[in-house]
Design an enzyme around this catalytic site. Structure first.
Site, PDB file in Angstrom:
ATOM      1  N   VAL A 197      57.341  21.127  94.682  1.00 11.34           N
ATOM      2  CA  VAL A 197      57.843  19.917  95.321  1.00 11.34           C
ATOM      3  C   VAL A 197      57.264  18.674  94.646  1.00 11.34           C
ATOM      4  O   VAL A 197      57.956  17.678  94.452  1.00 11.34           O
ATOM      5  CB  VAL A 197      57.533  19.918  96.825  1.00 11.34           C
ATOM      6  CG1 VAL A 197      58.139  18.700  97.503  1.00 11.34           C
ATOM      7  CG2 VAL A 197      58.076  21.186  97.480  1.00 11.34           C
ATOM      8  N   ASP A 198      55.985  18.735  94.274  1.00 13.90           N
ATOM      9  CA  ASP A 198      55.393  17.631  93.522  1.00 13.90           C
ATOM     10  C   ASP A 198      56.170  17.379  92.227  1.00 13.90           C
ATOM     11  O   ASP A 198      56.448  16.230  91.855  1.00 13.90           O
ATOM     12  CB  ASP A 198      53.936  17.959  93.166  1.00 13.90           C
ATOM     13  CG  ASP A 198      52.995  17.806  94.345  1.00 13.90           C
ATOM     14  OD1 ASP A 198      53.414  17.269  95.380  1.00 13.90           O
ATOM     15  OD2 ASP A 198      51.828  18.232  94.225  1.00 13.90           O
ATOM     16  N   VAL A 199      56.498  18.449  91.525  1.00 16.58           N
ATOM     17  CA  VAL A 199      57.193  18.314  90.244  1.00 16.58           C
ATOM     18  C   VAL A 199      58.597  17.749  90.454  1.00 16.58           C
ATOM     19  O   VAL A 199      59.037  16.840  89.727  1.00 16.58           O
ATOM     20  CB  VAL A 199      57.255  19.669  89.516  1.00 16.58           C
ATOM     21  CG1 VAL A 199      58.089  19.561  88.244  1.00 16.58           C
ATOM     22  CG2 VAL A 199      55.847  20.154  89.180  1.00 16.58           C
TER      23      VAL A 199
END
Length: 364
Positions: free
Chosen positions: A144-146
């Site tokens: 999700v960060d990416v």
């Protein structure tokens, strides 16, 4: 880092304690640097700024006054407290592009902490990841960060393109939860259309079969059959030609409904030989197939295909070497460059490389 790879001067402002990810170890590289921090901080310059002091705020405002892009990921409201929010900064810089990254938006979710694991749980990704027999599982990387970082990059570039045309900047806002929900694509659309949330089905696909991993004699093999022609080629390669006439398997829809017996039949044949054997045979027959590699094997595959998935470079200023995953975007006229190793905390404090002047542009 994506912007920095293509020439942007990126100044990373850190608190005196430093970016939290500096302490996320093990593992470490041969210089003793945490690989988590190193993976996303090349080509950046690090300065330490205490925003809780007058001098720190003055320096931050001086920097933001001359940068094209400001990126921040404090909890909503913190930058306004410092007078570094978009409304304040854009009053004197109408061409500023300002990107805010939050966990759950600026409204009712503003107080929720934006950690990838939390978003994978609250956002539903874990509910569809894993097998029916196991507990919900997170993805193996901070996916999700990416995704959110890629959305931030896209938003910034679009805002800069608009500024090229109009002369005006704007605020870009992305958040972890929205990035995840939008990435559900077919699974999210199915939920909206039917009112039913999908369940965990392991490596199987909810709408295609056979499209999952299968046991072979020595490991797992992924087979991705997307149409009847490929199914016919698969059955022929496995010596199971009669399956194409089996009323349970004549169409993809029927195969999805009979996924379990189909998998059992296919594995009986696949377990007679190795994953590598079947990969070669199925690919030759035009059936998408590949053994399940570990990351080391996957990197080796990328290199064998000439994709250059990693780079080894030396920082010309510090002499520090670094082995990094390569930028996946390939531009023919202005390719990514690898100039600076991930910085030590405050490495560029007072650096002559950070020049604050009206002529300094192309920075973030």
């Amino acid at each position: 880092m994506m912007l920095a790879d293509f020439g942007a001067e990126v100044i990373k402002i850190e608190s005196p304690a430093g970016d939290d990810t500096r302490a996320w170890v093990p593992p470490v590289d041969h210089h003793g640097r945490g690989t988590y921090f190193a993976s996303v901080n090349r080509n950046k310059r690090s300065v330490v700024v205490d925003l809780n002091t007058d001098d720190g705020l003055a320096y931050a405002r001086e920097l933001t006054a001359e940068c094209d892009v400001v990126v921040e990921n404090f909890r909503p409201g913190v930058m306004a407290k410092f007078g570094l929010d978009y409304q304040t900064l854009s009053a004197g810089r109408p061409d500023l592009v300002y990107c805010s990254i939050s966990g759950f938006g600026t409204g009712a979710g503003s107080a929720l902490p934006g950690y990838d694991l939390l978003v994978q749980a609250l956002g539903g990704l874990m509910s569809i990841t894993g097998s029916p027999e196991t507990e919900p599982t997170k993805a193996g990387v901070a996916l999700v960060d990416v995704l959110t970082g890629q959305n931030a990059l896209t938003g910034i570039l679009m805002a800069l393109r608009v500024r090229d045309t109009t002369g005006h900047g704007q605020e870009v806002h992305v958040n972890l939860l929205s990035s995840l929900l939008a990435a559900f694509v077919n699974q999210g659309t199915a939920t909206l259309a039917t009112g039913n949330s999908p369940a965990r089905i392991g490596n199987a696909h909810p709408s295609i079969a056979p499209y999952e991993t299968f046991r072979t004699r020595d490991g797992l093999l992924a087979i991705a059959v997307g149409n009847n022609r490929q199914f016919g080629a698969l059955t022929e390669a496995l010596g199971l030609n009669s399956l194409t006439e089996d009323p349970r398997f004549r169409t993809n829809e029927l195969r999805v409904a009979s996924r379990v017996p189909l998998k059992r039949i296919l594995e009986q044949a696949l377990e007679t030989d190795s994953a590598a054997h079947w990969q070669a045979k199925l690919l030759e027959a035009g059936v998408p197939a590949g053994k399940v590699n570990d990351i080391g094997e996957a990197l080796a595959l990328g290199h064998s295909l000439g994709l250059e998935p990693s780079v080894h470079f030396t920082d010309p200023i510090t002499g520090r070497s670094s082995v990094q995953l390569a930028n996946p975007i390939r531009l023919s006229a202005s390719p990514a460059t690898y100039r600076q190793a991930p910085p030590t905390l405050g490495e560029h404090q007072g650096s002559t490389f950070i020049s604050i002047s009206p002529n300094t542009r192309g920075s973030a």
